[in-house]
Scaffold this motif. Structure first.
Motif, PDB file in Angstrom:
ATOM      1  N   GLY A  16      20.001  16.046  90.923  1.00  0.00           N
ATOM      2  CA  GLY A  16      20.807  16.893  91.790  1.00  0.00           C
ATOM      3  C   GLY A  16      20.558  18.370  91.580  1.00  0.00           C
ATOM      4  N   SER A  17      21.353  19.180  92.269  1.00  0.00           N
ATOM      5  CA  SER A  17      21.193  20.630  92.245  1.00  0.00           C
ATOM      6  C   SER A  17      22.534  21.314  92.022  1.00  0.00           C
ATOM      7  CB  SER A  17      20.609  21.123  93.575  1.00  0.00           C
ATOM      8  OG  SER A  17      19.334  20.575  93.818  1.00  0.00           O
ATOM      9  N   LEU A  18      22.458  22.479  91.441  1.00  0.00           N
ATOM     10  CA  LEU A  18      23.609  23.368  91.305  1.00  0.00           C
ATOM     11  C   LEU A  18      23.123  24.797  91.495  1.00  0.00           C
ATOM     12  CD1 LEU A  18      25.606  22.104  88.176  1.00  0.00           C
ATOM     13  CD2 LEU A  18      26.398  22.086  90.546  1.00  0.00           C
ATOM     14  N   ARG A  19      24.007  25.652  91.972  1.00  0.00           N
ATOM     15  CA  ARG A  19      23.708  27.082  92.013  1.00  0.00           C
ATOM     16  C   ARG A  19      24.755  27.820  91.199  1.00  0.00           C
ATOM     17  NH1 ARG A  19      23.593  31.327  97.078  1.00  0.00           N
ATOM     18  NH2 ARG A  19      25.860  31.042  96.884  1.00  0.00           N
ATOM     19  N   LEU A  20      24.287  28.471  90.172  1.00  0.00           N
ATOM     20  CA  LEU A  20      25.162  29.285  89.340  1.00  0.00           C
ATOM     21  C   LEU A  20      25.188  30.713  89.874  1.00  0.00           C
ATOM     22  CD1 LEU A  20      24.119  28.122  85.756  1.00  0.00           C
ATOM     23  CD2 LEU A  20      25.791  27.111  87.325  1.00  0.00           C
ATOM     24  N   SER A  21      26.337  31.350  89.734  1.00  0.00           N
ATOM     25  CA  SER A  21      26.493  32.744  90.139  1.00  0.00           C
ATOM     26  C   SER A  21      26.891  33.579  88.936  1.00  0.00           C
ATOM     27  CB  SER A  21      27.571  32.878  91.219  1.00  0.00           C
ATOM     28  OG  SER A  21      27.235  32.142  92.375  1.00  0.00           O
ATOM     29  N   CYS A  22      26.402  34.787  88.895  1.00  0.00           N
ATOM     30  CA  CYS A  22      26.770  35.758  87.871  1.00  0.00           C
ATOM     31  C   CYS A  22      27.226  37.021  88.602  1.00  0.00           C
ATOM     32  CB  CYS A  22      25.593  36.049  86.961  1.00  0.00           C
ATOM     33  SG  CYS A  22      25.895  37.335  85.714  1.00  0.00           S
ATOM     34  N   THR A  23      28.521  37.237  88.624  1.00  0.00           N
ATOM     35  CA  THR A  23      29.072  38.406  89.308  1.00  0.00           C
ATOM     36  C   THR A  23      29.133  39.561  88.325  1.00  0.00           C
ATOM     37  OG1 THR A  23      30.368  36.979  90.743  1.00  0.00           O
ATOM     38  CG2 THR A  23      31.007  39.279  90.635  1.00  0.00           C
ATOM     39  N   LEU A  24      28.598  40.700  88.767  1.00  0.00           N
ATOM     40  CA  LEU A  24      28.450  41.868  87.901  1.00  0.00           C
ATOM     41  C   LEU A  24      29.491  42.923  88.244  1.00  0.00           C
ATOM     42  CD1 LEU A  24      24.578  42.207  88.399  1.00  0.00           C
ATOM     43  CD2 LEU A  24      25.759  40.888  86.630  1.00  0.00           C
ATOM     44  N   LYS A  65      10.310  26.510  84.950  1.00  0.00           N
ATOM     45  CA  LYS A  65       9.446  27.017  86.011  1.00  0.00           C
ATOM     46  C   LYS A  65       9.197  25.916  87.039  1.00  0.00           C
ATOM     47  CE  LYS A  65       6.621  29.930  84.266  1.00  0.00           C
ATOM     48  NZ  LYS A  65       5.466  30.539  83.554  1.00  0.00           N
ATOM     49  N   GLY A  66       9.411  26.245  88.301  1.00  0.00           N
ATOM     50  CA  GLY A  66       9.227  25.266  89.366  1.00  0.00           C
ATOM     51  C   GLY A  66      10.484  24.500  89.720  1.00  0.00           C
ATOM     52  N   ARG A  67      11.477  24.516  88.856  1.00  0.00           N
ATOM     53  CA  ARG A  67      12.752  23.829  89.138  1.00  0.00           C
ATOM     54  C   ARG A  67      13.894  24.812  89.375  1.00  0.00           C
ATOM     55  NH1 ARG A  67      15.346  20.504  85.491  1.00  0.00           N
ATOM     56  NH2 ARG A  67      14.552  21.708  83.717  1.00  0.00           N
ATOM     57  N   PHE A  68      13.898  25.918  88.636  1.00  0.00           N
ATOM     58  CA  PHE A  68      14.964  26.907  88.740  1.00  0.00           C
ATOM     59  C   PHE A  68      14.440  28.155  89.449  1.00  0.00           C
ATOM     60  CE2 PHE A  68      17.532  25.560  84.699  1.00  0.00           C
ATOM     61  CZ  PHE A  68      17.594  24.263  85.188  1.00  0.00           C
ATOM     62  N   THR A  69      15.304  28.784  90.233  1.00  0.00           N
ATOM     63  CA  THR A  69      14.941  30.013  90.928  1.00  0.00           C
ATOM     64  C   THR A  69      16.050  31.033  90.747  1.00  0.00           C
ATOM     65  OG1 THR A  69      13.719  28.768  92.607  1.00  0.00           O
ATOM     66  CG2 THR A  69      14.291  31.049  93.122  1.00  0.00           C
ATOM     67  N   LEU A  81      21.352  31.576  90.015  1.00  0.00           N
ATOM     68  CA  LEU A  81      20.342  30.694  89.440  1.00  0.00           C
ATOM     69  C   LEU A  81      20.441  29.361  90.178  1.00  0.00           C
ATOM     70  CD1 LEU A  81      18.145  30.482  87.232  1.00  0.00           C
ATOM     71  CD2 LEU A  81      19.851  29.297  85.825  1.00  0.00           C
ATOM     72  N   GLN A  82      19.480  29.122  91.051  1.00  0.00           N
ATOM     73  CA  GLN A  82      19.413  27.856  91.769  1.00  0.00           C
ATOM     74  C   GLN A  82      18.683  26.849  90.893  1.00  0.00           C
ATOM     75  OE1 GLN A  82      20.658  26.931  94.917  1.00  0.00           O
ATOM     76  NE2 GLN A  82      19.991  24.886  94.304  1.00  0.00           N
ATOM     77  N   MET A  83      19.343  25.739  90.616  1.00  0.00           N
ATOM     78  CA  MET A  83      18.773  24.734  89.726  1.00  0.00           C
ATOM     79  C   MET A  83      18.587  23.432  90.498  1.00  0.00           C
ATOM     80  SD  MET A  83      20.947  25.504  86.250  1.00  0.00           S
ATOM     81  CE  MET A  83      22.477  24.820  86.898  1.00  0.00           C
ATOM     82  N   ASN A  84      17.358  23.010  90.619  1.00  0.00           N
ATOM     83  CA  ASN A  84      17.018  21.778  91.324  1.00  0.00           C
ATOM     84  C   ASN A  84      16.397  20.767  90.355  1.00  0.00           C
ATOM     85  OD1 ASN A  84      17.797  23.016  93.771  1.00  0.00           O
ATOM     86  ND2 ASN A  84      15.718  23.817  94.082  1.00  0.00           N
ATOM     87  N   GLY A  85      16.418  19.518  90.749  1.00  0.00           N
ATOM     88  CA  GLY A  85      15.815  18.494  89.912  1.00  0.00           C
ATOM     89  C   GLY A  85      16.415  18.442  88.517  1.00  0.00           C
ATOM     90  N   LEU A  86      17.731  18.526  88.447  1.00  0.00           N
ATOM     91  CA  LEU A  86      18.379  18.603  87.138  1.00  0.00           C
ATOM     92  C   LEU A  86      18.190  17.314  86.350  1.00  0.00           C
ATOM     93  CD1 LEU A  86      21.529  20.573  88.208  1.00  0.00           C
ATOM     94  CD2 LEU A  86      19.903  21.283  86.458  1.00  0.00           C
TER      95      LEU A  86
END
Length: 126
Positions: A16-24, A65-69, A81-86
């Motif tokens: 699966g995938s998750l997108r983490l956010s870091c608010t500054l 590399k290749g899974r996270f953006t 941080l977009q995380m795919n193929g967890l």
């Protein structure tokens, strides 16, 4: 005062995938690089990715590399941080951190990063 707040963690199945956010907040200049790190129980902190708020240049650890953006939205003062193929081995507490520089430094377990968020838990089930 520089503040970073992570969000977006949770429980996801393998693949699966998750997108983490870091608010500054409190960054009065773009002379910062924002990094993502993680730490699993019993393991050392691991640098994953970094982005320069100045020119958007990025850095990735080989393990992701290749899974996270990593990306930034300057209008929202947020780094993602977009995380795919967890995988189950991605289970950890994920942190974002700020380093005062135009460019991303070597990860070095994060010792050169000055400001840290509180972390968000990511759990990947088999």
């Amino acid at each position: 005062e520089v503040q970073l707040v992570e969000s977006g963690g949770g429980l996801v199945q393998a693949g699966g995938s998750l997108r983490l956010s870091c608010t500054l907040a409190g960054l009065t200049t773009n002379t910062y690089a924002i990094g993502w790190f993680r730490q699993a129980p019993g393991k050392e902190r691991e640098g994953l990715s970094c982005v320069s708020l100045d020119d958007g240049s990025t850095l990735y650890a080989d393990s992701v590399k290749g899974r996270f953006t990593i990306s930034k939205d300057s209008a929202k003062n947020t780094v993602y941080l977009q995380m795919n193929g967890l995988k189950p081995e991605d289970t950890a507490v994920y942190y974002c951190a700020a380093h005062f520089s135009l460019v991303c430094p070597p990860f070095g377990r994060g010792v050169s990063f000055d400001h840290w968020g509180q972390g968000t838990q990511v759990t990947v089930s088999p």
